[in-house]
Design a protein around this motif. Structure first.
Motif, PDB file in Angstrom:
ATOM      1  N   MET A  76       0.774  -1.215   0.129  1.00  0.00           N
ATOM      2  CA  MET A  76      -0.024   0.027  -0.080  1.00  0.00           C
ATOM      3  C   MET A  76       0.859   1.427  -0.161  1.00  0.00           C
ATOM      4  N   THR A  77       0.558   2.130  -0.822  1.00  0.00           N
ATOM      5  CA  THR A  77       1.359   3.345  -1.033  1.00  0.00           C
ATOM      6  C   THR A  77       0.877   4.306   0.009  1.00  0.00           C
ATOM      7  N   LYS A  78       1.809   5.072   0.692  1.00  0.00           N
ATOM      8  CA  LYS A  78       1.684   6.128   1.648  1.00  0.00           C
ATOM      9  C   LYS A  78       1.234   7.372   1.006  1.00  0.00           C
ATOM     10  N   ILE A  79       0.109   7.985   1.222  1.00  0.00           N
ATOM     11  CA  ILE A  79      -0.284   9.304   0.696  1.00  0.00           C
ATOM     12  C   ILE A  79       0.485  10.437   1.399  1.00  0.00           C
ATOM     13  N   VAL A  80       1.344  11.126   0.688  1.00  0.00           N
ATOM     14  CA  VAL A  80       1.959  12.434   1.558  1.00  0.00           C
ATOM     15  C   VAL A  80       0.830  13.879   1.070  1.00  0.00           C
ATOM     16  N   GLY A  81       0.458  14.398   2.283  1.00  0.00           N
ATOM     17  CA  GLY A  81      -0.204  15.675   1.817  1.00  0.00           C
ATOM     18  C   GLY A  81       0.517  16.932   2.261  1.00  0.00           C
ATOM     19  N   TYR A  82       0.110  17.893   1.767  1.00  0.00           N
ATOM     20  CA  TYR A  82       0.975  19.390   2.078  1.00  0.00           C
ATOM     21  C   TYR A  82      -0.195  20.426   2.328  1.00  0.00           C
ATOM     22  N   ALA A  83       0.166  21.037   3.235  1.00  0.00           N
ATOM     23  CA  ALA A  83      -0.824  22.006   3.781  1.00  0.00           C
ATOM     24  C   ALA A  83      -0.043  23.309   3.803  1.00  0.00           C
ATOM     25  N   ALA A 106      -7.010  17.956   6.446  1.00  0.00           N
ATOM     26  CA  ALA A 106      -6.042  17.365   5.771  1.00  0.00           C
ATOM     27  C   ALA A 106      -5.541  16.062   6.178  1.00  0.00           C
ATOM     28  N   LYS A 107      -5.337  15.888   7.520  1.00  0.00           N
ATOM     29  CA  LYS A 107      -4.859  14.616   7.983  1.00  0.00           C
ATOM     30  C   LYS A 107      -5.794  13.593   7.773  1.00  0.00           C
ATOM     31  N   ASP A 149      -1.599   9.995   4.865  1.00  0.00           N
ATOM     32  CA  ASP A 149      -1.167   9.101   5.701  1.00  0.00           C
ATOM     33  C   ASP A 149       0.052  10.046   6.487  1.00  0.00           C
ATOM     34  N   HIS A 150       0.637  10.776   5.694  1.00  0.00           N
ATOM     35  CA  HIS A 150       1.604  11.807   6.325  1.00  0.00           C
ATOM     36  C   HIS A 150       1.549  13.299   5.842  1.00  0.00           C
ATOM     37  N   LEU A 151       1.315  14.135   6.898  1.00  0.00           N
ATOM     38  CA  LEU A 151       0.911  15.543   6.539  1.00  0.00           C
ATOM     39  C   LEU A 151       2.247  16.443   6.917  1.00  0.00           C
ATOM     40  N   ILE A 152       2.392  17.187   5.860  1.00  0.00           N
ATOM     41  CA  ILE A 152       3.601  18.085   5.797  1.00  0.00           C
ATOM     42  C   ILE A 152       2.933  19.476   5.913  1.00  0.00           C
ATOM     43  N   ALA A 153       3.064  20.349   6.974  1.00  0.00           N
ATOM     44  CA  ALA A 153       2.702  21.714   6.840  1.00  0.00           C
ATOM     45  C   ALA A 153       3.762  22.501   6.517  1.00  0.00           C
ATOM     46  N   GLY A 154       3.539  23.284   5.187  1.00  0.00           N
ATOM     47  CA  GLY A 154       4.329  24.447   4.808  1.00  0.00           C
ATOM     48  C   GLY A 154       4.025  25.616   5.300  1.00  0.00           C
ATOM     49  N   VAL A 155       4.838  26.283   6.140  1.00  0.00           N
ATOM     50  CA  VAL A 155       4.611  27.574   6.900  1.00  0.00           C
ATOM     51  C   VAL A 155       5.444  28.629   5.906  1.00  0.00           C
TER      52      VAL A 155
END
Length: 148
Positions: A1-8, A26-27, A31-37
């Motif tokens: 299963m591929t991990k979905i990486v999200g960007y907020a 978003a989460k 599966d993995h949430l990156i917050a772009g500040v």
């Protein structure tokens, strides 16, 4: 299963419930949430004003939100350029971007590299802009506060 990486991405200035809502939603979609500040310089470039809270402090706040797995500083104006270095599968934005020239460009640019754009409801009753206006009004009404 591929991990979905999200960007907020966001300025996350004067962190409020609207920011929390975006990150929570978003989460739920990755599966993995990156917050772009967004850096202070990019805020000034894209919004015409510097944030109230400095970048290091905004990153510290966002890094302690349980929905966020990783925090990066967004230091370039082009989201696709950020994608090249961060590598995410989906980008999350408030629905105030949907149908706007900026939103349509974002959709076109990310469609070309296989990244989905997902919109979440904008929290109308709370925004950093409204908080800034309230602070400006308080300072304007109290000249001594501006000198403090």
């Amino acid at each position: 299963m591929t991990k979905i990486v999200g960007y907020a991405p966001g300025a996350y200035d004067m962190f409020h419930v609207g920011h929390l809502n975006i990150l929570r939603q978003a989460k739920q979609h990755c599966d993995h949430l990156i917050a772009g500040v967004v850096s202070d310089e990019m805020c000034l470039l894209t919004k015409g004003k510097s944030p109230v809270v400095p970048l290091a402090e905004r990153m510290e706040i966002v890094s302690h939100i349980s929905f966020v797995d990783e925090v990066v500083a967004e230091v370039v104006p082009d989201k696709v350029e950020t994608w090249r270095s961060v590598q995410f599968d989906v980008i999350f934005k408030g629905d105030d971007w949907r149908g706007t020239p900026k939103g349509l460009k974002l959709e076109r640019d990310f469609a070309a590299v296989g990244v989905d754009v997902v919109y979440f409801p904008y929290t109308i009753h709370t925004s950093s802009t409204l908080l800034r206006q309230a602070l400006d009004g308080m300072v304007a009404g109290r000249p001594e506060a501006a000198r403090a």
